[in-house]
Every structure is written in structure tokens, then in C-alpha cells.
Design an enzyme around this catalytic site. Structure first.
Site, PDB file in Angstrom:
ATOM      1  N   ARG A  27       0.823  -1.219   0.000  1.00 48.75           N
ATOM      2  CA  ARG A  27       0.000   0.000   0.000  1.00 48.75           C
ATOM      3  C   ARG A  27       0.855   1.266   0.000  1.00 48.75           C
ATOM      4  NH1 ARG A  27      -5.336  -0.840   1.702  1.00 48.75           N
ATOM      5  NH2 ARG A  27      -5.426   1.277   2.478  1.00 48.75           N
ATOM      6  N   TRP A  71       2.864   6.146   1.780  1.00 47.22           N
ATOM      7  CA  TRP A  71       3.018   6.570   0.387  1.00 47.22           C
ATOM      8  C   TRP A  71       2.821   8.070   0.420  1.00 47.22           C
ATOM      9  CZ3 TRP A  71      -0.592   8.567  -3.356  1.00 47.22           C
ATOM     10  CH2 TRP A  71      -0.043   8.685  -4.635  1.00 47.22           C
ATOM     11  N   ASN A  95      -4.095   7.619   7.149  1.00 47.99           N
ATOM     12  CA  ASN A  95      -4.129   7.377   5.712  1.00 47.99           C
ATOM     13  C   ASN A  95      -5.218   8.274   5.152  1.00 47.99           C
ATOM     14  OD1 ASN A  95      -3.870   6.365   3.119  1.00 47.99           O
ATOM     15  ND2 ASN A  95      -5.378   4.739   3.472  1.00 47.99           N
ATOM     16  N   LYS A 589      -0.275   0.444  -4.399  1.00 47.60           N
ATOM     17  CA  LYS A 589      -1.204  -0.472  -5.057  1.00 47.60           C
ATOM     18  C   LYS A 589      -2.533   0.187  -5.365  1.00 47.60           C
ATOM     19  CE  LYS A 589      -2.632  -4.214  -6.845  1.00 47.60           C
ATOM     20  NZ  LYS A 589      -2.167  -4.509  -8.225  1.00 47.60           N
TER      21      LYS A 589
HETATM   22  C1  AGP Z   1      -1.515  -0.498 -12.811  1.00 43.59           C
HETATM   23  O1  AGP Z   1      -0.489  -1.448 -12.905  1.00 43.59           O
HETATM   24  C2  AGP Z   1      -1.298   0.446 -11.663  1.00 43.59           C
HETATM   25  N1  AGP Z   1      -1.132  -0.245 -10.442  1.00 43.59           N
HETATM   26  C3  AGP Z   1      -2.346   1.549 -11.610  1.00 43.59           C
HETATM   27  O2  AGP Z   1      -2.400   2.188 -12.860  1.00 43.59           O
HETATM   28  C4  AGP Z   1      -3.780   1.073 -11.266  1.00 43.59           C
HETATM   29  O3  AGP Z   1      -4.311   0.328 -12.331  1.00 43.59           O
HETATM   30  C5  AGP Z   1      -4.652   2.311 -11.046  1.00 43.59           C
HETATM   31  O4  AGP Z   1      -4.146   3.036  -9.944  1.00 43.59           O
HETATM   32  C6  AGP Z   1      -6.132   1.945 -10.792  1.00 43.59           C
HETATM   33  O5  AGP Z   1      -6.207   1.164  -9.620  1.00 43.59           O
HETATM   34  P1  AGP Z   1      -7.622   0.450  -9.279  1.00 43.59           P
HETATM   35  O6  AGP Z   1      -7.862  -0.548 -10.386  1.00 43.59           O
HETATM   36  O7  AGP Z   1      -7.419  -0.178  -7.951  1.00 43.59           O
HETATM   37  O8  AGP Z   1      -8.675   1.518  -9.283  1.00 43.59           O
END
Ligand code: AGP
Length: 594
Positions: A27, A71, A95, A589
Site C-alpha cells: 500500500r 506513500w 491514511n 497499489k
Molecule cells: C496499474 O499497474 C497500476 N497499479 C495503476 O495504474 C492502477 O491500475 C490504477 O491506480 C487503478 O487502480 P484500481 O484498479 O485499484 O482503481
């Protein structure tokens, strides 16, 4: 987003907090910290970098504590900006984002506060200490009324050494109640242990956790009763198994993710309900970010060609800022998100509801914020995805979207038997393709020194090209672009030379000639071309350095396959460059902040 863990019970807190925090490292991992209460004081360790940097915190005393892996949003990744933040009698992990941080900071400075960090989170703990009236819970309620924005909080107070306080608005926060102990966590994996009951804090709710149980409060500070959401399953504990990284494990799980997602839909009455809705729908709009957005781009072709439904795909971050609503008629908005916690997608979904659209939320997280927002919700069954780079969740999203396009087509009386059969074969097609990727390691050696990389395709292959480009950028940090093949010659071709390898994707037979024109154009300027194709006859072309042939499937479903060699290329290139493919720099993530 960040990872939060808290513990109160009869065990020493620090070792358990460290172990649980590691389960949430996906995360965010800019910096980390732990704080426990013992002998009437706080004992804290905070460091820049990964959780391993605070391993020394294992020896901290006390049976109550909070921990955080960050993050960065406000303030660079460094020790003074790392959580927990301490002020007087309070310690806090956060967070989310305090949106009125400027006004709160000015007010505190006027009162003579000495701010030690650049973070917005520190403002909350400063306010708690200043406004403390002897009752930590009521002080927390009062202070949070003045905070605008999102938060998941874990709070300790020296006057209540056996209590862990918690509060939630928009950022997910779970309470686990076990035998003689309670846990606080931003996500299920950190709660996983025998027989723990999980409670989901809703927006505005607070909790006081003690060794013998948890009390819950509404935003007004009054006690409320809550029912547990579930008993935390053991399998929530992430494990790489026999794989070196989560990403390659999760790629290997792509066939299962598709199979389970399709299998579940057959028993899901919501799926049939949505197909009926699609039968009456004039227009579909998909809102998503990152890889989910790219899945939407790929699915557009299936909705339009199979079901005849006009489909537009929007970046959620743009849609939410009031793109004009030009749909008219019956519109189904699909909010697509692996985590179900992406702030931009949640905001876009909220706007769609305000505009009176029928909202379908498709996530990989059944207890997520987005899952509870829609008129209807469908869950992909990819299983937990730990690597920051989305892989199996992308194919699982496509499986659900393709199934919806077929269900809508059938509901409109169209014969799509051939495509149904192709979708049923997709898990096996992926399994076969995963066994054919041996040469991708050699590609990676040629890509590692590239000045930039271009992924080109036409039609549905363009959707795959932009996803392949994102994967490579995320993991190798090499500049890259996914391009509609015919567009290069309108400017970007000036950047192409022997230092810019090109990956060409060709699965649309009717577009082959024009795709190969683009291949000739880049090759004649020195670019080495790597081909991902459904048609072996093109692999022998003199411009093509190396190629991967895809199993045959419906041309509308090829992005689910053609992205697999591109996922592998990103993974292998990351390894060749010494990068961590599971935790690329600067990323997390799920982006739960705006
Ligand atoms: C893709 O590899 C990235 N981790 C990122 O672009 C991700 O797809 C985007 O942040 C959307 O996340 P979500 O599908 O959890 O909404």
C-alpha cells in the site's frame, strides 16, 4: 495510500505490528514507523524507506501500539514526515488527505504550535493535544469535525494506555476482534488470524479498541452497535509461495482468475440483471484509472461490435471534474477498479450517480468503498493482487466485461455463440501462452538500455499497446508510449531511431496491412521491431527482430492475451535493471488520495 496497523491485547505489540505491517507494504513504502505505549510513555521508531528499516523496533516494550507504512502525499519521504506523529499525550497514524490543511496549519501556528513535519497528518495530532479535555474519544470527535478530507486514523493517548482509538472517513479501516486482543488495519490481510471477527468502520464512525473488545461510536460521539462483517479467512495472509515475486505468481494465476470470474458470474443474479439493463441501454460509459482504464478501452470494442451499444471510456480523474454529460437516454456507467478504493474513480462514480445514471461497480474487493456505491456491483474473482503492477486483475476485469457484452448481445437477440466459445477457451489460451514466453527474457536485455519504447497497435490492439506501455514504465522507469500505429507518422516518428525499440501488436486481420506499414516506417528509421501477433506469417518479415504468436481467439478478446507477453516484458526488464517488480518506486497499489 498508506498501510495502518494497530494492536491492543496481551501480547507484546511491536513484533506483531511489524509482521502485520509487512502484509500491507504494497500500500506504500516510502517510510515506516511504529509507536507503542509502555511505562507511562511513548516508544517510537520511524525511518525513511521500507519496513525493513524499522526492524529494530521489534524490541519496543508495551502491549498497545500503532504502525504505519507511507506513500507520500504531503511532504517528502523522510524520517520527520514518517508516521506515527507524536504531540504531547497523543500519537497518531493517518491514511488520507486533509484538504483544509492550509487553514488548520495557519491556525495552529497562530496558537504557537511547533510543527515538526511537512505533513497534513501532523496537524490532527497537534489539534488533539491542544484541545484535549481529559476524554480522548470526545476530543477526537470534536477535532475531526474541523477536518475536511479523508482519513483512516489510529490514535494512542498516554492517559488511556490500554485503549487504541480509531476513526474513518473515506479511507478504508477495519477492526478485528479476537480472543483477548483487538487489531486495527487498513486492509484484510493484516487482520488474518484464527477466528478474528472483522468489523468495517463506515464513514464518520469511530472505535475504541481494548484487549477485551471494541466499542463503536457514530460521528456524534454516541455509542452505536455494529455487526461483524465476516470472520477473517486465513487465506488472506499473502504469500509468494514458490515464486520469487508476487508479480510472477499473479501472472501465473491469470487463467484461474479468468475461470473463477466467469464461473462466479453464472451464479450471480446481478449479472443477469445487468444484461437486462444493457438490453434497454442506449449508452455505456466506463470510468476508471490506469490499468482499469485500459481494460475499459479494450472492452469498448466488445460492447460496440457484439452488443451494438455505444461505449465511451473516460479517465476517472477527468470525468470527475465535470466533463459535460452528453449521453442522454438510458446510460449505464461502469466504475471499474481493482482495489475499489481509488479516489478518482470513487469521485467519478459519485458524479455519475448525481447525474442519475445507473451505476455498476466492478471491483476485485467485495468490501471496498466502490462496491457499496453502485446500484449494482459485480466482483472479479482474481484473488488478492499484491504486486503494485496490475496483471491478473486486468484479465479478470476483461473477462467480466466481455461476458457482459455477450450477455447484452444475447439479450438483444444477437447470435454470439462463437464468441461465447472463445471466451470459455480464454483461460486455457492464457495458460498456453504463459508457457510460450521463454524468449521474453532476451527481449528484456535489448530493452534495458532503450532511450524510450513505443508500443503500437490499431483498434483493440491499441488498447493492449497502452497497457503494455504502462507496465513497462511502471516497472523499468524507461519512458514509453502506447500509440495508435497510424498516428506515429504525424509527429512522434521524429523520436524513433535505433535506441527506441518498438513493440507492434497485430491481432486484427483487417488492419494488418496498415499496421505493417507503421512497422516499415519505424524499422526504416532504425528501430528494432518486436511483434506480438495472432498470425505467424508476419513473424518472418525482415523488419521483425523477434515475435510471440498468440493462441487463436476472437479478435475482440485478444487484449486479454496480447498483454501477457507485455506484462512479462515489463517484469523481465525490471529484473534486468535490478528493480523490485513488486514495489516500483513512487507508486502504491491503490491511490486512495486525489
Ligand atoms: C496499474 O499497474 C497500476 N497499479 C495503476 O495504474 C492502477 O491500475 C490504477 O491506480 C487503478 O487502480 P484500481 O484498479 O485499484 O482503481
Amino acid at each position: 495510500m498508506c498501510g495502518i496497523v494497530g494492536y491492543v491485547g496481551d501480547r507484546r505489540a511491536a513484533p506483531l505490528l511489524l509482521e502485520r505491517l509487512r502484509r500491507l507494504e504494497y500500500r506504500g513504502y516510502d517510510s515506516a514507523g511504529i509507536c507503542t505505549i509502555a511505562e507511562g510513555g511513548f516508544h517510537a521508531v520511524r525511518r525513511k524507506g521500507r519496513i525493513r528499516e524499522i526492524a529494530c523496533a521489534e524490541s519496543l516494550p508495551g502491549t498497545v501500539g500503532i504502525a504505519h507504512t507511507r506513500w507520500a502525499t504531503h511532504g517528502a519521504p523522510c524520517e520527520k514526515n514518517a508516521h506515527p506523529h507524536l504531540c504531547g499525550k497523543f500519537a497518531l497514524v493517518h491514511n488520507g488527505i486533509v484538504e483544509n490543511d492550509g487553514a488548520l496549519r495557519a491556525s495552529l501556528l497562530r496558537q504557537g504550535a511547533e510543527l515538526k513535519s511537512q505533513t497534513d497528518s501532523e496537524l490532527i495530532v497537534q489539534m488533539l493535544d491542544r484541545e484535549y479535555d481529559g476524554d480522548p474519544m470526545q476530543t477526537l470527535v470534536r477535532v475531526l469535525r474541523r477536518v475536511e478530507g479523508s482519513y483512516a486514523l489510529g490514535v494512542l493517548c498516554l492517559d488511556c494506555p490500554g485503549v487504541l482509538f480509531a476513526a474513518r472517513r473515506k479511507s478504508p479501516l477495519l477492526v478485528g476482534v479476537g480472543e483477548g486482543e483487538c487489531l486495527l488495519a487498513s486492509d484484510l490481510p493484516a487482520l488474518a488470524s484464527e477466528g478474528m471477527q472483522a468489523y468495517v468502520l463506515e464513514d464518520g464512525e469511530l472505535a475504541a479498541l481494548r484487549a477485551d473488545g471494541a466499542e463503536f461510536y457514530g460521528a456524534d460521539g454516541k455509542r452505536i452497535q455494529k455487526k461483524p462483517h465476516c470472520t477473517v479467512p486465513r487465506e488472506e495472509i499473502p504469500s509468494k509461495g514458490r515464486y520469487p515475486h508476487y508479480m510472477c505468481k499473479e501472472m501465473a494465476e491469470i487463467p484461474l482468475a479468468i475461470r473463477q470470474s466467469l464461473c462466479d458470474l453464472r451464479q450471480d443474479h446481478t449479472f443477469n440483471d445487468v444484461c437486462e439493463v444493457l438490453c434497454q441501454t442506449d449508452y455505456v460509459e466506463i470510468v476508471a484509472c490506469g490499468t482499469a482504464y485500459h481494460a475499459g478501452l479494450a472492452a469498448k470494442y466488445a460492447f460496440e461490435r457484439l452488443a451494438g451499444i455505444r461505449t465511451d471510456v473516460y479517465l476517472a480523474g477527468e470525468y470527475r471534474d465535470g466533463l459535460p454529460d452528453c449521453t442522454g437516454g438510458e446510460c449505464l456507467t461502469i466504475a471499474l477498479s481493482q482495489s475499489g478504493e481509488t479516489a478518482d474513480t470513487i469521485a467519478a462514480a459519485s458524479l455519475a450517480k448525481q447525474r442519475g445514471k445507473t451505476l455498476l461497480c466492478i471491483t476485485n474487493a467485495p468490501y471496498s468503498t466502490l462496491s457499496s456505491m453502485g446500484d449494482r456491483a459485480l466482483v472479479t474473482r482474481a484473488g488478492r493482487e499484491i504486486a503494485v503492477a496490475a496483471t491478473k486483475s486486468y484479465q479478470a476485469q476483461l473477462a467480466v466485461l466481455y461476458a457482459l457484452s455477450l450477455g447484452a448481445a444475447r439479450a438483444r437477440g444477437r447470435n454470439v455463440d462463437k464468441e461465447y466459445a472463445a471466451l470459455e477457451r480464454l483461460p486455457d489460451d492464457c495458460r498456453i501462452l504463459l508457457s510460450r514466453l521463454g524468449r521474453i527474457g532476451g527481449w528484456a536485455e535489448r530493452f534495458r538500455g532503450a532511450r524510450s519504447v513505443y508500443f503500437i497497435g490499431k483498434g483493440a490492439d491499441h488498447a493492449a499497446a497502452v497497457e503494455g506501455s504502462l507496465k513497462l514504465k511502471e516497472l523499468s522507469y524507461i519512458p514509453s508510449e502506447g500509440y495508435a500505429a497510424g498516428e506515429l507518422k504525424h509527429g512522434t516518428l521524429s523520436l524513433v531511431d535505433q535506441r527506441t525499440p518498438v513493440v507492434a501488436i497485430l491481432t486484427q486481420r483487417q488492419l494488418a496491412a496498415r499496421l505493417m506499414n507503421a512497422v516499415s516506417e519505424v524499422a526504416s528509421r532504425g528501430a528494432r521491431v518486436f511483434l506480438v501477433t495472432s498470425f505467424p506469417e508476419f513473424c518472418a518479415r525482415r523488419e521483425v527482430i523477434s515475435s510471440v504468436v498468440l493462441p487463436e481467439t476472437s479478435p475482440l478478446f485478444t487484449p486479454a492475451l496480447s498483454v501477457i507477453p507485455l506484462q512479462a516484458l515489463a517484469y523481465e526488464t525490471a529484473l534486468a535493471l535490478g528493480n523490485d517488480p513488486d514495489k516500483p518506486r513512487n507508486l502504491a497499489k491503490s491511490v486512495t488520495v486525489e
